[in-house]
Design an enzyme around this catalytic site. Structure first.
Site, PDB file in Angstrom:
ATOM      1  N   HIS A   1      15.219  28.652   7.917  1.00  0.00           N
ATOM      2  CA  HIS A   1      14.543  29.814   7.331  1.00  0.00           C
ATOM      3  C   HIS A   1      14.036  30.763   8.427  1.00  0.00           C
ATOM      4  O   HIS A   1      14.336  31.961   8.416  1.00  0.00           O
ATOM      5  CB  HIS A   1      13.372  29.322   6.452  1.00  0.00           C
ATOM      6  N   GLU A   2      13.290  30.215   9.358  1.00  0.00           N
ATOM      7  CA  GLU A   2      12.719  31.069  10.409  1.00  0.00           C
ATOM      8  C   GLU A   2      13.819  31.666  11.278  1.00  0.00           C
ATOM      9  O   GLU A   2      13.705  32.799  11.756  1.00  0.00           O
ATOM     10  CB  GLU A   2      11.705  30.290  11.250  1.00  0.00           C
TER      11      GLU A   2
ATOM     12  N   HIS B   1      14.974  34.860   9.734  1.00  0.00           N
ATOM     13  CA  HIS B   1      14.143  36.010  10.107  1.00  0.00           C
ATOM     14  C   HIS B   1      14.552  36.505  11.499  1.00  0.00           C
ATOM     15  O   HIS B   1      14.634  37.708  11.752  1.00  0.00           O
ATOM     16  CB  HIS B   1      12.668  35.630  10.141  1.00  0.00           C
TER      17      HIS B   1
ATOM     18  N   HIS C   1      17.680  38.537  11.431  1.00  0.00           N
ATOM     19  CA  HIS C   1      17.398  39.875  10.884  1.00  0.00           C
ATOM     20  C   HIS C   1      16.870  40.796  11.992  1.00  0.00           C
ATOM     21  O   HIS C   1      17.189  41.977  12.047  1.00  0.00           O
ATOM     22  CB  HIS C   1      16.367  39.719   9.753  1.00  0.00           C
TER      23      HIS C   1
HETATM   24 ZN   LIG Z   1       9.765  33.663   5.709  1.00  0.00          ZN
END
Ligand SMILES: [Zn+2]
Length: 685
Positions: free
Chosen positions: A476-477, A480, A483
């Site tokens: 998940h991290e 980010h 992105h």
């Molecule tokens: Zn998040």
């Protein structure tokens, strides 16, 4: 003449020569922060003054772009300071943080209230259609204007004055609300004196409760409090039904005891002021004012998304309740399932049905392998390479550094990972961009990004081993981080993860999908002792547990999202009765009595203290996007399909906030996201 050649320098202000221009973390000392903030604010103030008092006619370049380009030193100082504060802080840094946050906030207000500056922004904004702006310049112009307008820059003087009063009162109310929740949590202490009452509770949880009791001056007893870390193990494992009930009710009634810490009147007054504030801007409902900057844009769109998931979630929750009731019936006590039984029987059911123990999995999830696994996914999707760098300046010796390059070898950015807990690191996991991507004078400045976590550290005889949840968090991290890394924007305020809050979790959540795919799992899950790849039988168990208890989880969450939105479509709160309002909100949705909303009003910090008002739906909104996006890969039969990956990169990950996010998504997918794919993943279809 004597020149001051030995003047001590501040590595935050005069950036030393470092590899790739990363911050000189190793040279920064506590005493450097405050002078650096002061100097950064001083320089930024001069830049703002120069823009506001420019004798030339306002243009996009001399006003909007100039504003975006200002404040680089402040960005850099903030990037370093807040990163170290959260990941490796101490009391002194905390004290500095309080002082500098106040300064930075006041400086931000000063910019927003600068009338000369706003007059120029407005002048450019009003002529924007005639300025021959490209799409990104247009977006920057509109977003800059909107940021100022939302903060009241365009209101007439009397309304501006009133806005200031409203904001002041709101911030006091929010502070009081949060403090009340803390007081109500800390004041409720349940001491257990007879160990027999804790039957079923795991040793670790029992020990923690004994330590809490000792610290509270009750040695030899066990202390429980209405906070999640304290009561979750009790709800899950403790056979003492009365204690489970007592703790859950203590938790869910915080702020609702008609005492000095009661939050009901604070909620009523807050809603009254939020409505008045929306009215100042010409809106009847707070949600319309708040959602202007979101992807959803209207409360109706947010409701529609929530309701699409609500019906199937409640249906599933009812099935789960029936299954739990069966377990209770089998015990022959004649008890009816209540909220304080749900967790307890769910754990029994989990054990009976899946026989999956976290400890069985951990040996396969060695941290370095999982990280390499996520790097491989990024390579297969986007051609990215991660090369470890040694001897880089770091703020803690546990931080590791990687150079990220594109398929053609071009430089993408610098990636730091900081995975282990330590005193001074806040709990949880997060991504932080220490510096953002932007283009200036033809130079593409690449970002410096850190992922921070709190995973189990290695021991003398074992490497760092993760749980399945940790693996998901790491992916998940990293989403980010991608992105931020793939950003190809010109203006820093539109770049990378500077997107609306109902969009920003989408690029991160979508990455989680890959970690569960058997094909991917086999590339990173090897037994740390034998090197054996994770067996199919375990993978299968993991797949089956993914939908377990999801009816409960979603119902609890959606109900809170709907409650949040119900408050923020109010047009009048003068006689708001919080208990009645909440009960009606639940009833209208058809909430089942065996589940309590995840956050009841009087302790719903997200929407009354931490700025997530009319925003709690974002989790579900982003989940709909991520499931739909991952399905685009699945449809091709190839998890790494290059056409889909390139489209995701070009249309979304490179684009930051340079275009309306709903348009970005349509450009990628060719259509709107379909909630069916989220339902499928949740096992509700
Ligand atoms: Zn998040």
């Amino acid at each position: 003449m004597i020149t001051a050649c030995n003047k001590p320098t501040n590595p935050l202000i005069d950036q030393p020569d470092t590899p790739y221009g990363v911050p000189a973390f190793d040279q920064v000392k506590l005493e450097h922060y405050e002078p650096a903030f002061e100097e950064a604010i001083r320089r930024n103030r001069l830049e703002i003054e120069a823009i506001a008092t420019n004798p030339d006619e306002p243009t996009f370049e001399n006003t909007i772009a100039a504003l975006d380009r200002s404040g680089k030193l402040l960005d850099r100082v903030e990037g370093v300071f807040f990163n170290v504060l959260e990941a490796d802080g101490n009391d002194e840094m905390q004290a500095i943080a309080e002082r500098v946050t106040a300064q930075v906030t006041a400086f931000g207000d000063e910019i927003m209230l600068n009338e000369q500056l706003f007059a120029r922004i407005k002048a450019v904004y009003e002529q924007r259609e005639n300025l021959n702006l490209n799409a990104e310049e247009m977006r920057l112009t509109e977003e800059t204007y909107r940021t100022f307008a939302i903060n009241g820059a365009d209101l007439p003087a009397d309304k501006k004055e009133r806005l200031k009063e409203i904001n002041q009162e709101l911030s006091q109310l929010s502070l009081k609300f949060g403090n009340n929740v803390v007081e109500e949590t800390n004041h409720c202490q349940i001491f257990i004196t007879d160990e027999a009452e804790l039957k079923g509770l795991p040793t670790g949880a029992k020990q923690a409760a004994a330590e809490e009791a000792e610290a509270a001056g009750h040695p030899g007893e066990w202390l429980f409090m209405p906070k999640r870390t304290s009561f979750t193990p009790v709800l899950q494992y403790c056979e003492n039904r009365e204690l489970r009930k007592q703790l859950l009710l203590a938790y869910t009634t915080r702020g609702n005891h008609n005492n000095e810490f009661d939050n009901k009147e604070i909620i009523r007054r807050t809603m009254q002021l939020r409505i008045e504030k929306a009215n100042l801007f010409g809106f009847t409902r707070p949600a319309d004012y708040i959602l202007q900057e979101s992807m959803a844009k209207t409360p109706e769109a947010a409701y529609e998304c929530l309701k699409a998931v609500w019906e199937p979630s409640v249906r599933k929750a009812k099935e789960e309740a029936a299954e739990l009731q069966k377990l209770m019936d089998a015990e022959g006590k004649g008890e009816k399932l209540e909220p304080w039984d749900w967790w307890f029987y769910t754990e029994k059911l989990r054990a009976a049905k899946y026989d999956l123990d976290e400890e069985q999995l951990k040996p396969y999830f060695q941290l370095e392998n999982v990280r390499k696994g996520v790097f491989d996914v990024a390579k297969q999707l986007y051609g990215l390479n991660f090369e470890p760098l040694n001897n880089m300046p770091v703020y803690n010796k546990e931080v590791e550094v990687f150079k990220v390059t594109d398929a053609d070898g071009s430089f993408i950015g610098i990636y730091y990972t900081d995975y282990f807990p330590r005193a001074g690191k806040r709990p949880g996991a997060w991504m932080n961009d220490i510096s953002h991507q932007y283009v200036e004078d033809g130079v593409n400045h690449r970002p410096v990004i850190v992922n921070v976590g709190n995973f189990n550290r290695p021991t003398s005889d074992k490497p760092a081993l993760l749980s399945m949840d940790d693996v998901e968090t790491l992916f998940h991290e990293f989403g980010h981080a991608l992105h931020g890394f793939l950003s190809q924007c010109t203006y820093k305020s539109l770049a990378g993860t500077n997107t609306p809050r109902d969009f920003v979790e989408f690029p991160s959540q979508v990455m989680e999908n890959w970690c569960y795919e058997p094909e991917v799992m086999k590339t990173y899950a090897f037994h740390y002792q034998t090197g054996e790849v994770i067996p199919d039988s375990l993978i299968e168990k993991i797949q089956r547990t993914r939908t377990f208890n999801k009816g409960f989880v979603e119902t609890e969450l959606l109900c809170a999202s709907i409650l949040d939105m119900d408050y923020h479509v109010l047009t009048n709160a003068d006689s708001l009765d919080v208990d009645k309002f909440e009960a009606e909100s639940m009833q209208k949705m058809g909430m089942i009595p065996e589940i309590i909303v995840r956050y009841r009003s009087t302790f719903f910090n997200h929407i009354f203290t931490t700025g997530y008002e009319a925003g709690y739906y974002s989790y579900t909104w982003s989940a709909v996007l991520d499931a739909d996006c991952f399905h685009a890969f699945k449809e091709t039969g190839n998890l790494f399909d290059q056409r889909v990956a390139t489209s995701l990169r070009k249309n979304i990950l490179e684009r930051g906030n340079t275009q309306d996010c709903a348009e970005l998504y349509r450009n990628f997918r060719g259509k709107e996201a379909n909630p069916e794919f989220l339902l499928e993943r949740l096992g509700m279809k």
